[in-house]
Design an enzyme around this catalytic site. Structure first.
Site, PDB file in Angstrom:
ATOM      1  NE  ARG A 132      18.135 -20.384 -14.703  1.00  0.00           N
ATOM      2  CZ  ARG A 132      18.843 -19.698 -15.597  1.00  0.00           C
ATOM      3  NH1 ARG A 132      20.149 -19.820 -15.637  1.00  0.00           N
ATOM      4  NH2 ARG A 132      18.243 -18.855 -16.412  1.00  0.00           N
TER       5      ARG A 132
ATOM      6  CD  GLU B 278      14.760 -21.674 -13.371  1.00  0.00           C
ATOM      7  OE1 GLU B 278      14.724 -21.241 -12.206  1.00  0.00           O
ATOM      8  OE2 GLU B 278      14.686 -20.967 -14.378  1.00  0.00           O
TER       9      GLU B 278
ATOM     10  CB  SER C  89      12.739 -19.848 -17.228  1.00  0.00           C
ATOM     11  OG  SER C  89      13.280 -18.915 -18.099  1.00  0.00           O
TER      12      SER C  89
HETATM   13  N1  EPU Z   1      12.096 -19.418 -28.232  1.00  0.00           N
HETATM   14  C1  EPU Z   1      10.997 -19.732 -28.993  1.00  0.00           C
HETATM   15  N2  EPU Z   1       9.741 -19.504 -28.453  1.00  0.00           N
HETATM   16  C2  EPU Z   1       9.568 -18.977 -27.223  1.00  0.00           C
HETATM   17  C3  EPU Z   1      10.704 -18.650 -26.443  1.00  0.00           C
HETATM   18  C4  EPU Z   1      11.969 -18.886 -26.965  1.00  0.00           C
HETATM   19  O1  EPU Z   1      11.115 -20.199 -30.106  1.00  0.00           O
HETATM   20  O2  EPU Z   1       8.408 -18.799 -26.841  1.00  0.00           O
HETATM   21  C5  EPU Z   1      13.442 -19.650 -28.804  1.00  0.00           C
HETATM   22  C6  EPU Z   1      13.895 -18.479 -29.646  1.00  0.00           C
HETATM   23  O3  EPU Z   1      14.544 -18.979 -30.789  1.00  0.00           O
HETATM   24  C7  EPU Z   1      14.952 -17.796 -28.793  1.00  0.00           C
HETATM   25  C8  EPU Z   1      15.505 -18.957 -27.968  1.00  0.00           C
HETATM   26  O4  EPU Z   1      14.389 -19.820 -27.778  1.00  0.00           O
HETATM   27  O5  EPU Z   1      15.937 -17.225 -29.580  1.00  0.00           O
HETATM   28  C9  EPU Z   1      16.042 -18.512 -26.644  1.00  0.00           C
HETATM   29  O6  EPU Z   1      15.081 -17.693 -25.999  1.00  0.00           O
HETATM   30  P1  EPU Z   1      15.537 -16.616 -24.899  1.00  0.00           P
HETATM   31  O7  EPU Z   1      16.700 -15.819 -25.393  1.00  0.00           O
HETATM   32  O8  EPU Z   1      14.330 -15.874 -24.473  1.00  0.00           O
HETATM   33  O9  EPU Z   1      16.095 -17.512 -23.740  1.00  0.00           O
HETATM   34  P2  EPU Z   1      15.545 -18.825 -23.047  1.00  0.00           P
HETATM   35  O10 EPU Z   1      16.484 -19.936 -23.352  1.00  0.00           O
HETATM   36  O11 EPU Z   1      14.110 -19.042 -23.343  1.00  0.00           O
HETATM   37  C10 EPU Z   1      17.016 -18.460 -20.934  1.00  0.00           C
HETATM   38  C11 EPU Z   1      16.851 -18.385 -19.438  1.00  0.00           C
HETATM   39  C12 EPU Z   1      16.258 -17.035 -19.038  1.00  0.00           C
HETATM   40  C13 EPU Z   1      17.196 -15.955 -19.522  1.00  0.00           C
HETATM   41  C14 EPU Z   1      17.376 -16.071 -21.030  1.00  0.00           C
HETATM   42  C15 EPU Z   1      18.408 -15.117 -21.569  1.00  0.00           C
HETATM   43  C16 EPU Z   1      16.528 -20.662 -18.687  1.00  0.00           C
HETATM   44  C17 EPU Z   1      15.591 -21.663 -18.134  1.00  0.00           C
HETATM   45  N3  EPU Z   1      16.019 -19.469 -18.970  1.00  0.00           N
HETATM   46  O12 EPU Z   1      15.709 -18.422 -21.498  1.00  0.00           O
HETATM   47  O13 EPU Z   1      16.203 -17.008 -17.613  1.00  0.00           O
HETATM   48  O14 EPU Z   1      16.700 -14.666 -19.187  1.00  0.00           O
HETATM   49  O15 EPU Z   1      17.839 -17.412 -21.366  1.00  0.00           O
HETATM   50  O16 EPU Z   1      19.676 -15.541 -21.195  1.00  0.00           O
HETATM   51  O17 EPU Z   1      17.714 -20.956 -18.849  1.00  0.00           O
HETATM   52  C18 EPU Z   1      14.848 -17.472 -15.729  1.00  0.00           C
HETATM   53  O18 EPU Z   1      15.681 -18.320 -15.426  1.00  0.00           O
HETATM   54  O19 EPU Z   1      13.828 -17.252 -15.031  1.00  0.00           O
HETATM   55  C19 EPU Z   1      15.040 -16.714 -16.957  1.00  0.00           C
HETATM   56  C20 EPU Z   1      14.152 -15.823 -17.387  1.00  0.00           C
END
Ligand code: EPU
Length: 338
Positions: free
Chosen positions: A164, A334, A238
């Site tokens: 990012r 972010e 995010s």
């Molecule tokens: N999780 C929780 N609670 C929550 C959300 C997530 O426990 O409320 C845990 C879960 O275990 C889940 C893990 O976090 O398996 C990862 O969650 P997710 O796959 O939704 O991904 P993220 O790390 O929360 C990142 C990016 C997203 C992107 C997704 C998928 C960042 C800041 N965000 O989110 O990007 O869509 O991975 O690759 O890196 C964005 O940048 O605006 C965005 C949406």
């Protein structure tokens, strides 16, 4: 140049918070942009270039000019047996560009389906999702220097991409306007389904040997189920980055919180799921006035209707403080704050 005064940003930012900019103008050609940047009315005035408005939060009115990039369109620059180089203008809608490529079987950006915003905003924060980042497929970025008005192309390496991050967010912040981006895509695509929830979704769809269209459809399905549609519920995806901490700190945290969710990062470091940290602090689904934390994804802050940018920002500060207190980890925003 058409200069609008006291312009509401509510409809052109996806948080839909009520704020005004002193001036607003749109450019749809390089000549037009040059005229805008040199116009006497705007001389010395602070400005912000806006694409889809999907990664910004204004905490108050902006006493400057918002310049919106409306240069759309794309063209094939060249191709060989394996790769095709496609240039897309900065104002092109990102997801439309993804679909254009997916429908022609040009692979590489299908995992980035349905990300809101424009092509020109992509390199600034090196957009990423489901195991792919923009830097994996970006060939070069065409820019205009806002001081000299010269056109300069940045190669992938010159963009200094990180998680990012890019040169446009750091040392060259505010110095260049992105005009277009050229992508190097694969004519014989090999889908990347390494991300856990993506492979699970494809399995649930009964697909074992996915095409890039299947991957795109699966990503669209996951995103639509977890992430709120900004047209219905104001948000900017995010709100925080997933924090990266040294392995030694991670081991200590894991001994205290055995269920902590993590991902591999650069050597010696571990990336934590910020959504998990925030949820553990009890924030998921919480609401303070019209500002809230999304019920399905704690990393996303939402505007239920009339939250001000300041209220959303204050909520984010409270979240940072409680995550710091419980886990000793400092979350970083972010979203671009103005
Ligand atoms: N999780 C929780 N609670 C929550 C959300 C997530 O426990 O409320 C845990 C879960 O275990 C889940 C893990 O976090 O398996 C990862 O969650 P997710 O796959 O939704 O991904 P993220 O790390 O929360 C990142 C990016 C997203 C992107 C997704 C998928 C960042 C800041 N965000 O989110 O990007 O869509 O991975 O690759 O890196 C964005 O940048 O605006 C965005 C949406």
């Amino acid at each position: 140049m058409k200069l609008l005064q006291n312009y509401p940003l509510q409809d052109i930012t996806t948080f839909h918070a009520q704020v005004f900019a002193k001036y607003y103008t749109v450019f749809s050609s390089v000549d037009f942009l040059r005229k805008t940047l040199t116009s006497p009315e705007l001389k010395g005035m602070p400005f912000i270039i806006l694409g889809g408005g999907s990664n910004v939060l204004f905490t108050g009115d902006f006493n400057g000019v918002i310049i919106r990039n409306a240069m759309e369109g794309m063209e094939v620059k060249s191709q060989d047996e394996n790769n095709i180089y496609i240039k897309a203008n900065g104002g092109e809608k990102w997801h439309d560009f993804v679909l254009y490529c997916v429908n022609r079987n040009y692979g590489g950006i299908e995992n980035l389906s349905l990300i809101p915003g424009t092509v020109g905003a992509g390199p600034i924060q090196n957009i990423g999702a489901y195991g792919v980042e923009l830097k994996d497929v970006l060939f070069e970025v065409e820019t205009m220097n806002v001081h000299t008005l010269e056109i300069r192309n940045f190669s992938n390496a010159e963009c200094k991409f990180g998680y990012r991050e890019s040169i446009f967010k750091k040392e060259e912040k505010g110095n260049y306007i992105i005009l277009s981006v050229t992508f190097k895509l694969n004519k014989n695509p090999k889908p990347n389904v390494s991300y856990g929830s993506l492979s699970k979704e494809l399995e649930a769809m009964g697909i074992s040997n996915p095409s890039i269209k299947d991957v795109s459809n699966a990503v669209i399905k996951i995103r639509s189920s977890k992430l709120p549609d900004p047209d219905k519920l104001g948000n900017a995806g995010s709100f925080f980055k997933n924090p990266t901490i040294p392995n030694a700190d991670f081991e200590k945290l894991k001994s205290e919180h055995p269920n902590i969710v993590s991902f591999p990062a650069t050597e010696g470091y571990t990336k934590l799921a910020a959504g998990w940290l925030i949820e553990q602090c009890g924030w998921k689904g919480k609401r303070i006035g019209d500002a809230g934390v999304h019920k399905d994804q704690a990393l996303v802050l939402v505007n239920y209707a009339n939250a001000t940018g300041k209220e959303i920002y204050e909520l984010s500060t409270k979240i940072i403080e409680s995550v710091k207190e419980k886990f000793g980890v400092e979350l970083e925003r972010e979203v671009n704050i103005f």
